[in-house]
Design an enzyme around this catalytic site. Sequence first.
Site, PDB file in Angstrom:
ATOM      1  N   ASP A  18      -0.329   9.240   7.415  1.00 35.64           N
ATOM      2  CA  ASP A  18      -0.101   8.423   8.616  1.00 35.64           C
ATOM      3  C   ASP A  18       0.569   9.342   9.640  1.00 35.64           C
ATOM      4  O   ASP A  18       0.927  10.487   9.330  1.00 35.64           O
ATOM      5  CB  ASP A  18       0.822   7.230   8.284  1.00 35.64           C
ATOM      6  CG  ASP A  18       1.132   6.382   9.514  1.00 35.64           C
ATOM      7  OD1 ASP A  18       0.213   6.116  10.300  1.00 35.64           O
ATOM      8  OD2 ASP A  18       2.307   5.998   9.701  1.00 35.64           O
ATOM      9  N   HIS A 194       3.160   0.692  10.586  1.00 37.50           N
ATOM     10  CA  HIS A 194       4.605   0.722  10.862  1.00 37.50           C
ATOM     11  C   HIS A 194       5.209  -0.691  10.875  1.00 37.50           C
ATOM     12  O   HIS A 194       6.406  -0.852  10.655  1.00 37.50           O
ATOM     13  CB  HIS A 194       4.874   1.359  12.226  1.00 37.50           C
ATOM     14  CG  HIS A 194       4.866   2.859  12.217  1.00 37.50           C
ATOM     15  ND1 HIS A 194       3.718   3.602  12.051  1.00 37.50           N
ATOM     16  CD2 HIS A 194       5.875   3.752  12.343  1.00 37.50           C
ATOM     17  CE1 HIS A 194       4.017   4.889  12.097  1.00 37.50           C
ATOM     18  NE2 HIS A 194       5.328   5.011  12.271  1.00 37.50           N
TER      19      HIS A 194
HETATM   20  N1  DGL Z   1       1.030   3.596  11.694  1.00 37.11           N
HETATM   21  C1  DGL Z   1      -0.071   3.847  12.542  1.00 37.11           C
HETATM   22  C2  DGL Z   1      -1.043   2.709  12.633  1.00 37.11           C
HETATM   23  O1  DGL Z   1      -1.186   2.024  11.635  1.00 37.11           O
HETATM   24  C3  DGL Z   1       0.146   4.621  13.803  1.00 37.11           C
HETATM   25  C4  DGL Z   1       1.288   4.276  14.671  1.00 37.11           C
HETATM   26  C5  DGL Z   1       1.415   5.320  15.756  1.00 37.11           C
HETATM   27  O2  DGL Z   1       1.586   6.486  15.423  1.00 37.11           O
HETATM   28  O3  DGL Z   1       1.305   4.951  16.940  1.00 37.11           O
HETATM   29  O4  DGL Z   1      -1.705   2.494  13.595  1.00 37.11           O
END
Ligand code: DGL
Length: 277
Positions: A18, A194
């Site tokens: 990620d 997140h």
């Molecule tokens: N955790 C990620 C998602 O699921 C990315 C968040 C990010 O870096 O903006 O989209």
Amino acid sequence: MSTSEPPSRQDLPLGVFDSGLGGLSVVRALRACLPNENIVYLGDTARVPYGTKGKDTVVRYALACAQYLKQSQVKAIVVACNTVSAVAPAALRAEFDLPIIGVIEPGARAAVEASVTGKIGVLATAGTVASGAYPRAIASFSTRAETFAVAAPLLVPLAEEGWTTGEVPELAVTRYIKRLAGQAIDAVVLGCTHYPILRETIARVVQQELGDHVALIDSGEAAARDVLAFLSLRGLRRSAKESGTIHVRVTDLPGNFGELATRFLGESIAHVKQVDL
Ligand code: DGL
């Protein structure tokens, strides 16, 4: 004769990546489904956030992350990022001869299964919303479902900071969730890995603004169930029965990543190593 045989494919670790801390919500779900798998986790903390960047940039970052995991000899790659799962699976599959499992399809399927009204809210990054990947995936599972997607970019830095409860996250979450009010929505997808880090706050606000009948869908949990099914079907589950290990790699100074990871995963992450992609 050498005594150290290379490990068989099923005993290789799972690679998970990620942009940062968020994918650990997927690792947590994977640990619950597949406790004896070894995991190599890569958080591209030097380049977080992905969700505010353009498609070509995200594809380029995703290819670099997957290349690192391939070199770490993983048996499959779990894309623990909705933004990458929205724009890069085709490029990843074309480049790497490895199973690539994303989070959007499982999240969309779980939402369709949970919704009675067919009105589904999606909270995601700006990149994921712009890609249209959720409405497409949801429509592929139900022709009568309607998707209402809201970009919630501020939640990513809050999660990275470990600032998950209290006035500031509550205000930010309320702003975003209010945009879903009045649509008879009965399922909300946490369409960024997140967001489960802020689950407590999101659940409270959703209940307050949309009602207490609304199901919260964690795309990472849905994906972990797919990984379990995939490994079982392919005979790729690790044979050893003892608890698997987690090796965490980050692309910027580890800082308090290990501490936040430990707090979030509920198990101690002893060693966070910085790597260059
Ligand atoms: N955790 C990620 C998602 O699921 C990315 C968040 C990010 O870096 O903006 O989209």
